[in-house]
Design an enzyme around this catalytic site. Structure first.
Site, mmCIF file in Angstrom:
data_model
loop_
_atom_site.group_PDB
_atom_site.id
_atom_site.type_symbol
_atom_site.label_atom_id
_atom_site.label_comp_id
_atom_site.label_asym_id
_atom_site.label_seq_id
_atom_site.Cartn_x
_atom_site.Cartn_y
_atom_site.Cartn_z
ATOM 1 N N HIS A 153 0.820 -1.219 0.000
ATOM 2 C CA HIS A 153 0.000 0.000 0.000
ATOM 3 C C HIS A 153 0.848 1.260 0.000
ATOM 4 O O HIS A 153 0.349 2.344 -0.258
ATOM 5 C CB HIS A 153 -0.928 -0.005 1.224
ATOM 6 C CG HIS A 153 -2.019 -1.023 1.112
ATOM 7 N ND1 HIS A 153 -3.310 -0.700 0.787
ATOM 8 C CD2 HIS A 153 -2.004 -2.371 1.243
ATOM 9 C CE1 HIS A 153 -4.055 -1.808 0.743
ATOM 10 N NE2 HIS A 153 -3.275 -2.829 1.015
ATOM 11 N N ASP A 355 3.761 9.126 -0.762
ATOM 12 C CA ASP A 355 2.490 8.514 -0.363
ATOM 13 C C ASP A 355 2.158 7.439 -1.394
ATOM 14 O O ASP A 355 2.251 7.698 -2.602
ATOM 15 C CB ASP A 355 1.390 9.590 -0.376
ATOM 16 C CG ASP A 355 0.329 9.368 0.690
ATOM 17 O OD1 ASP A 355 0.119 8.213 1.065
ATOM 18 O OD2 ASP A 355 -0.285 10.364 1.124
HETATM 19 P P1 ADQ Z 1 -2.925 6.012 4.874
HETATM 20 O O1 ADQ Z 1 -1.518 6.416 5.060
HETATM 21 O O2 ADQ Z 1 -3.713 5.816 6.098
HETATM 22 O O3 ADQ Z 1 -3.051 4.689 3.978
HETATM 23 P P2 ADQ Z 1 -4.802 7.488 3.005
HETATM 24 O O4 ADQ Z 1 -4.745 6.799 1.696
HETATM 25 O O5 ADQ Z 1 -4.940 8.947 2.861
HETATM 26 O O6 ADQ Z 1 -3.563 7.213 3.946
HETATM 27 O O7 ADQ Z 1 -6.063 6.908 3.768
HETATM 28 C C1 ADQ Z 1 -6.475 7.467 4.948
HETATM 29 C C2 ADQ Z 1 -7.923 7.072 5.202
HETATM 30 O O8 ADQ Z 1 -8.206 7.370 6.558
HETATM 31 C C3 ADQ Z 1 -8.875 7.875 4.345
HETATM 32 O O9 ADQ Z 1 -9.964 7.064 4.003
HETATM 33 C C4 ADQ Z 1 -9.319 9.016 5.269
HETATM 34 O O10 ADQ Z 1 -10.616 9.469 5.046
HETATM 35 C C5 ADQ Z 1 -9.229 8.353 6.626
HETATM 36 N N1 ADQ Z 1 -8.858 9.369 7.615
HETATM 37 C C6 ADQ Z 1 -7.682 10.012 7.745
HETATM 38 N N2 ADQ Z 1 -7.749 10.883 8.764
HETATM 39 C C7 ADQ Z 1 -8.963 10.792 9.285
HETATM 40 C C8 ADQ Z 1 -9.656 11.440 10.351
HETATM 41 N N3 ADQ Z 1 -9.105 12.378 11.095
HETATM 42 N N4 ADQ Z 1 -10.919 11.083 10.598
HETATM 43 C C9 ADQ Z 1 -11.498 10.143 9.852
HETATM 44 N N5 ADQ Z 1 -10.918 9.501 8.839
HETATM 45 C C10 ADQ Z 1 -9.678 9.823 8.556
HETATM 46 C C11 ADQ Z 1 -2.104 3.803 3.353
HETATM 47 C C12 ADQ Z 1 -1.065 4.451 2.438
HETATM 48 C C13 ADQ Z 1 -1.755 5.302 1.395
HETATM 49 C C14 ADQ Z 1 -2.754 4.451 0.604
HETATM 50 C C15 ADQ Z 1 -3.667 3.685 1.548
HETATM 51 C C16 ADQ Z 1 -4.548 2.693 0.795
HETATM 52 O O11 ADQ Z 1 -0.151 5.237 3.199
HETATM 53 O O12 ADQ Z 1 -0.823 5.883 0.512
HETATM 54 O O13 ADQ Z 1 -3.538 5.302 -0.222
HETATM 55 O O14 ADQ Z 1 -2.926 2.959 2.508
HETATM 56 O O15 ADQ Z 1 -3.781 1.810 0.026
#
Ligand code: ADQ
Length: 474
Positions: A153, A355
């Site tokens: 991921h 990311d």
């Molecule tokens: P993450 O590093 O967690 O995931 P991201 O892809 O942005 O990053 O996903 C975060 C998820 O958590 C989103 O669905 C977001 O809405 C939710 N989220 C974040 N902060 C929040 C908050 N304060 N309240 C509620 N919800 C919140 C890892 C990798 C990424 C990759 C994903 C999926 O680092 O690059 O996109 O896995 O493969």
């Protein structure tokens, strides 16, 4: 009937109705395939060598517990203080301790032995993320010849960064025991293939797959996405303002786990630069939602302090009695509220230094009103920038670049906002999460199962075919 699907991820989805991103992506596939989800749960405790079964979901859940020492060395240590910074181009934060790698390998070995006990010959395994890089190798050592797919991921590390590992060559060896390695972007695939190109043990076959010793593996990109329709539905409900009576007239939103890879200090500084350059007259607010994670790791304590300092100093410099420039909220927000927050925002700031994909960018696009959409400002180092090319792409290291993108986003004419949004929305739809899991599993199903050679118990084996070109994701 085709075999079962066994999914392994770091944490098992918990509660009777789990709803995380990966659950949404996999629950249909795993339910249809009479599947099982395996992952760690609860607080560290006694190590077990068999799974606990959790009740209450349409698919089977088998959970295991880490000991306190494993949690420190395997999870916080090797996974999050070695592999995470390594993959996010922060080799300066890599902490090498012999016990980290020792426990990383032993947790993977213990898990492999536990999986072996529940495995049937035609089961297919889908392993998720950097916590389990060596799991296929451990399973092959036990003689497992089932198809095993892996999805990373987070970004694939550069060849140069891999050399900070004490034995960099183990990385290529770990992955070579999978039949299919899925990565987020074309750039990740290029870095992975560069690693194999530089490895004298690897040979490229005409179809692009990699022959490594006796093994053949396919490396493909499968850009992950969101459940688009459900996000649109949540955002389109006419929900009351999550701010109550305190809603800022104009705001930019940032939503991240509090992590140094997300570039939040740079974002705050760039917002400060924008205010200094005359933006303060427009009185926009930056609403940053960032719940802390991995609080026991020092790098995470440092960033928490740094952000509080920058936000405090900017608010001290610019705030008035009726305007606070940065609102910084350290907690998780309900999904429905998040969708409403995105929809009411004038712009979103995603400034990751590295990311894998960044789902927040896709959620923001899906949440917009197509008739009057907000503008996405997106780091060119987030995987999502490969697809969302009509966002305002910025260099997250360049404060002026982000500051002028903020200005441009707040001034952008409606027809340009609509055009850019329509383009990004098409890309968000093309990578809907159900397509992501379906495509990965279709490609994995077409890989021939591995045949073990009895003489070497899994180290010498043939994988008779790579997936056909028509099944390859973009
Ligand atoms: P993450 O590093 O967690 O995931 P991201 O892809 O942005 O990053 O996903 C975060 C998820 O958590 C989103 O669905 C977001 O809405 C939710 N989220 C974040 N902060 C929040 C908050 N304060 N309240 C509620 N919800 C919140 C890892 C990798 C990424 C990759 C994903 C999926 O680092 O690059 O996109 O896995 O493969």
């Amino acid at each position: 009937m085709a075999g079962r699907l066994i999914v392994v991820s770091n944490r098992i989805p918990e509660g009777p109705n789990p709803a995380g991103g990966l659950v949404v992506a996999l629950k249909d596939a795993i339910t249809e395939k009479n599947g099982t989800w395996i992952g760690a749960y609860g607080k560290p405790g006694e190590a077990t060598d068999s799974f606990d079964e959790l009740e209450g979901t349409p698919y089977r859940r088998l959970a295991f517990r880490l000991t306190a020492e494993e949690h420190s060395n395997y999870y916080l240590g090797f996974a999050n203080s070695v592999l995470w910074p390594l993959c996010h181009r922060r080799v300066d934060l890599v902490e090498l301790q012999p016990e980290y790698e020792r426990d990383y390998l032993s947790v993977n070995r213990r898990l492999a032995a536990m999986i072996l006990r529940i495995l049937k010959p035609d089961d297919m395994l889908w392993i998720h993320d950097y916590h389990f890089l060596p799991l296929a190798q451990e399973l092959r050592r036990l003689g497992v010849s089932n198809r095993i797919g892996f999805f990373l991921h987070i970004p694939f590390p550069s060849h140069a960064d891999l050399s900070v590992l004490p034995q960099p060559e183990t990385f290529a060896g770990w992955l070579a025991d999978y039949n299919l390695v899925g990565l987020q972007t074309g750039a990740d695939v290029a870095r992975c293939l560069e690693m194999y190109r530089a490895d004298p043990r690897a040979e490229f076959l005409p179809d692009g797959s990699v022959k490594f010793g006796m093994n053949i593996l396919s490396v493909r990109s499968f850009p992950i996405g969101i459940d688009v329709d459900s996000f649109i539905e949540s955002a389109s409900r006419s929900a009351p303002s999550p701010f109550g009576r305190e809603e800022p007239a104009k705001y930019i939103i940032g939503v991240d786990r509090l992590d140094y890879s997300k570039g939040i200090p740079n974002r705050f500084r760039a917002f400060g630069r924008f205010l200094e350059n005359g933006g303060a007259e427009k009185r926009p607010c930056l609403v940053q939602i960032a719940p802390p994670t991995r609080e026991r790791v020092k790098a995470y304590q440092d960033i928490t302090r740094e952000l509080e300092e920058i936000a405090g100093s900017l608010n001290g410099q610019f705030a008035t009695l009726d305007w606070t420039p940065i609102r910084y909220i350290h907690r998780q927000i309900e999904r429905e509220q998040l969708a409403t927050l995105y929809r009411r925002a004038s712009a979103a700031l995603v400034t990751s230094l590295a990311d894998g994909m960044n789902l927040v960018a896709k959620e923001f696009v899906a949440a917009q009103d197509p008739e009057d959409p907000g503008v996405l400002i997106l780091s060119k180092f987030a995987g999502a920038a490969e697809q969302l090319t009509e966002a305002l792409l910025v260099n997250p290291y360049d404060t002026d670049d982000i500051a002028s993108a903020i200005d441009r986003a707040l001034e952008m004419p409606l027809d340009e906002r609509r055009r850019r949004h329509a383009f990004c929305m098409q890309a968000v739809r093309r990578t809907d999460v159900s397509l992501w899991s379906t495509q990965f599993l279709r490609v994995l199903e077409r890989c021939m199962p591995t045949l073990n050679l009895p003489s070497s118990m899994g180290r010498g084996r043939y994988n008779l075919s790579a997936p056909p070109a028509d099944l390859v994701a973009e």
